[in-house]
Write a protein that holds these residues in place. Structure first.
Motif, PDB file in Angstrom:
ATOM      1  N   LEU A  37       0.849  -1.188   0.000  1.00  0.00           N
ATOM      2  CA  LEU A  37       0.000   0.000   0.000  1.00  0.00           C
ATOM      3  C   LEU A  37       0.880   1.232   0.000  1.00  0.00           C
ATOM      4  N   GLU A  38       0.505   2.205  -0.805  1.00  0.00           N
ATOM      5  CA  GLU A  38       1.235   3.470  -0.811  1.00  0.00           C
ATOM      6  C   GLU A  38       0.258   4.603  -1.072  1.00  0.00           C
ATOM      7  N   TYR A  39       0.605   5.776  -0.599  1.00  0.00           N
ATOM      8  CA  TYR A  39      -0.202   6.967  -0.823  1.00  0.00           C
ATOM      9  C   TYR A  39       0.408   7.746  -1.979  1.00  0.00           C
ATOM     10  N   VAL A  40      -0.445   8.108  -2.946  1.00  0.00           N
ATOM     11  CA  VAL A  40       0.020   8.823  -4.133  1.00  0.00           C
ATOM     12  C   VAL A  40      -0.894  10.013  -4.401  1.00  0.00           C
ATOM     13  N   ASP A  41      -0.368  10.979  -5.149  1.00  0.00           N
ATOM     14  CA  ASP A  41      -1.133  12.176  -5.480  1.00  0.00           C
ATOM     15  C   ASP A  41      -2.152  11.944  -6.583  1.00  0.00           C
ATOM     16  N   LYS A  42      -1.809  11.054  -7.536  1.00  0.00           N
ATOM     17  CA  LYS A  42      -2.698  10.823  -8.666  1.00  0.00           C
ATOM     18  C   LYS A  42      -2.492   9.407  -9.196  1.00  0.00           C
ATOM     19  N   PRO A  43      -3.448   8.888  -9.964  1.00  0.00           N
ATOM     20  CA  PRO A  43      -3.315   7.527 -10.495  1.00  0.00           C
ATOM     21  C   PRO A  43      -2.139   7.405 -11.447  1.00  0.00           C
ATOM     22  N   GLY A  44      -1.538   6.223 -11.465  1.00  0.00           N
ATOM     23  CA  GLY A  44      -0.518   5.912 -12.447  1.00  0.00           C
ATOM     24  C   GLY A  44      -1.172   5.609 -13.785  1.00  0.00           C
ATOM     25  N   ARG A  45      -0.383   5.538 -14.819  1.00  0.00           N
ATOM     26  CA  ARG A  45      -0.898   5.379 -16.178  1.00  0.00           C
ATOM     27  C   ARG A  45      -1.783   4.144 -16.351  1.00  0.00           C
ATOM     28  N   PHE A  46      -1.422   3.030 -15.725  1.00  0.00           N
ATOM     29  CA  PHE A  46      -2.161   1.786 -15.913  1.00  0.00           C
ATOM     30  C   PHE A  46      -2.978   1.377 -14.683  1.00  0.00           C
ATOM     31  N   ASP A  47      -3.091   2.249 -13.700  1.00  0.00           N
ATOM     32  CA  ASP A  47      -3.859   1.927 -12.500  1.00  0.00           C
ATOM     33  C   ASP A  47      -5.348   1.834 -12.809  1.00  0.00           C
ATOM     34  N   GLU A  48      -6.017   0.891 -12.163  1.00  0.00           N
ATOM     35  CA  GLU A  48      -7.474   0.807 -12.198  1.00  0.00           C
ATOM     36  C   GLU A  48      -8.000   1.681 -11.064  1.00  0.00           C
ATOM     37  N   VAL A  49      -9.062   2.427 -11.322  1.00  0.00           N
ATOM     38  CA  VAL A  49      -9.664   3.270 -10.303  1.00  0.00           C
ATOM     39  C   VAL A  49     -10.992   2.645  -9.889  1.00  0.00           C
TER      40      VAL A  49
END
Length: 104
Positions: A37-49
């Motif tokens: 688990l990590e906290y990120v500012d925005k989705p990565g290119r291939f991330d599912e939301v």
């Protein structure tokens, strides 16, 4: 996601610097895989939301097969506070619960 997990994620989004939770898996432990688990500012290119009750969780596309159908919960006790998973894909897990294996 359980109501507790939704509440925790909603609180993260209201923080001064809003963060998304990104879920993935890594090769680790005696059973083979562990949650990452990590906290990120925005989705990565291939991330599912995935969105539920107005909160979003990002899922690393490489982890989808391993965690699809899982329920995420927020658990707190006197010693820890963490996101925990109930994963129907798990076929085996190590004794300490740190890692797991999924069936094919």
């Amino acid at each position: 996601q359980t109501p507790g997990a939704v509440d925790r994620l909603r609180a993260l989004m209201k923080a001064p610097t809003p963060q998304h939770l990104r879920i993935g898996v890594r090769n680790k432990g005696c059973a083979g895989l562990s949650y990452h688990l990590e906290y990120v500012d925005k989705p990565g290119r291939f991330d599912e939301v995935v969105e539920q009750d107005g909160v979003k969780v990002l899922i690393d596309s490489k982890a989808l097969f391993s965690i699809i159908g899982s329920e995420m919960d927020w658990q707190e006790d006197a010693l820890s506070a963490k996101f925990a998973f109930k994963n129907p894909n798990v076929k085996d897990a190590c004794g300490c619960g740190e890692s797991f294996t999924v069936g094919h």
